[in-house]
Design a protein around this motif. Structure first.
Motif, mmCIF file in Angstrom:
data_model
loop_
_atom_site.group_PDB
_atom_site.id
_atom_site.type_symbol
_atom_site.label_atom_id
_atom_site.label_comp_id
_atom_site.label_asym_id
_atom_site.label_seq_id
_atom_site.Cartn_x
_atom_site.Cartn_y
_atom_site.Cartn_z
ATOM 1 N N ALA A 23 -10.496 -26.150 33.214
ATOM 2 C CA ALA A 23 -9.509 -24.823 33.421
ATOM 3 C C ALA A 23 -8.214 -25.337 34.338
ATOM 4 C CB ALA A 23 -9.717 -23.638 33.791
ATOM 5 N N SER A 24 -6.923 -25.218 34.299
ATOM 6 C CA SER A 24 -5.830 -24.992 35.043
ATOM 7 C C SER A 24 -5.367 -24.002 35.825
ATOM 8 C CB SER A 24 -4.902 -25.612 34.225
ATOM 9 O OG SER A 24 -4.168 -24.718 33.328
ATOM 10 N N GLY A 25 -5.507 -23.707 36.556
ATOM 11 C CA GLY A 25 -4.644 -22.473 37.268
ATOM 12 C C GLY A 25 -5.420 -22.226 38.343
ATOM 13 N N ARG A 26 -5.025 -21.721 39.846
ATOM 14 C CA ARG A 26 -5.579 -21.417 40.761
ATOM 15 C C ARG A 26 -6.471 -20.371 40.547
ATOM 16 N NH1 ARG A 26 -0.411 -20.641 44.444
ATOM 17 N NH2 ARG A 26 0.111 -20.216 42.328
ATOM 18 N N THR A 27 -6.629 -19.382 39.496
ATOM 19 C CA THR A 27 -7.088 -18.434 39.976
ATOM 20 C C THR A 27 -8.392 -18.220 38.750
ATOM 21 O OG1 THR A 27 -5.747 -17.405 37.836
ATOM 22 C CG2 THR A 27 -5.037 -16.283 39.973
ATOM 23 N N PHE A 28 -8.851 -19.236 38.232
ATOM 24 C CA PHE A 28 -10.008 -19.974 37.798
ATOM 25 C C PHE A 28 -11.210 -18.808 38.319
ATOM 26 C CE2 PHE A 28 -13.236 -21.983 35.104
ATOM 27 C CZ PHE A 28 -13.945 -21.977 35.643
ATOM 28 N N SER A 29 -11.078 -18.988 39.426
ATOM 29 C CA SER A 29 -12.714 -18.430 39.840
ATOM 30 C C SER A 29 -12.723 -17.345 39.763
ATOM 31 C CB SER A 29 -12.769 -19.403 41.440
ATOM 32 O OG SER A 29 -11.481 -18.212 42.118
ATOM 33 N N ARG A 30 -11.344 -16.536 39.659
ATOM 34 C CA ARG A 30 -11.403 -14.731 39.282
ATOM 35 C C ARG A 30 -12.507 -14.357 38.191
ATOM 36 N NH1 ARG A 30 -12.875 -12.458 43.254
ATOM 37 N NH2 ARG A 30 -12.743 -13.443 45.262
ATOM 38 N N TYR A 31 -12.109 -15.024 37.124
ATOM 39 C CA TYR A 31 -12.288 -15.382 35.318
ATOM 40 C C TYR A 31 -13.542 -15.286 34.820
ATOM 41 C CZ TYR A 31 -6.739 -15.876 34.641
ATOM 42 O OH TYR A 31 -5.241 -15.113 34.462
ATOM 43 N N ALA A 32 -14.110 -14.470 34.126
ATOM 44 C CA ALA A 32 -15.167 -14.502 33.409
ATOM 45 C C ALA A 32 -15.145 -15.712 32.823
ATOM 46 C CB ALA A 32 -15.980 -13.754 32.691
ATOM 47 N N MET A 33 -16.452 -16.304 32.629
ATOM 48 C CA MET A 33 -15.953 -17.532 31.472
ATOM 49 C C MET A 33 -17.054 -17.430 30.020
ATOM 50 S SD MET A 33 -13.307 -19.179 32.135
ATOM 51 C CE MET A 33 -13.587 -20.987 31.137
#
Length: 121
Positions: A23-33
């Motif tokens: 994933a790209s983007g700085r907010t990846f760690s805040r997303y459910a996957m």
């Protein structure tokens, strides 16, 4: 968020594969996957999901005990380790991201392109 899935291929029944979704983007760690799959002529179905922290995981009954979802927030990547594969696991596998697991289950998250998994008997 942009998602890039990889790792699909042809495998014999009983074999294993590991899918990755970068994933790209700085907010990846805040997303459910999550991972979904779609077999020819069938609707897209839920496979597995993981919360942003990686602590909680969820699986479809059909893959429970055979598949494992995990994530590495340092690498902005989510994985799907698939073992004891069956011909009925054949499908295009898609990764998805969203603010909550609930959003993923409504197919309302971000989507990457799919990666094809073919399991031969």
């Amino acid at each position: 968020v942009q998602l890039q899935a990889s790792g699909g291929g042809l495998v014999r029944a009983g074999g294993s594969l590991r899918l990755s979704c970068a994933a790209s983007g700085r907010t990846f760690s805040r997303y459910a996957m999550g991972w979904f799959r779609q077999a020819p002529g069938k609707e897209r179905e839920f496979v597995a999901a993981v919360t942003w922290s990686g602590v909680n995981t969820y699986y479809a009954d059909s893959v429970k005990g055979r598949f494992t979802i995990s994530r590495d927030n340092g690498k902005n990547t989510v994985y799907l380790q698939m073992s004891s594969l069956k011909p009925e696991d054949t499908a295009v596998y898609y990764c998805t991201a969203g603010p909550t697991i609930a959003v993923l289950t409504t197919l309302s998250g971000y989507w990457g392109q799919g990666t094809l998994v073919t399991v031969s008997s």
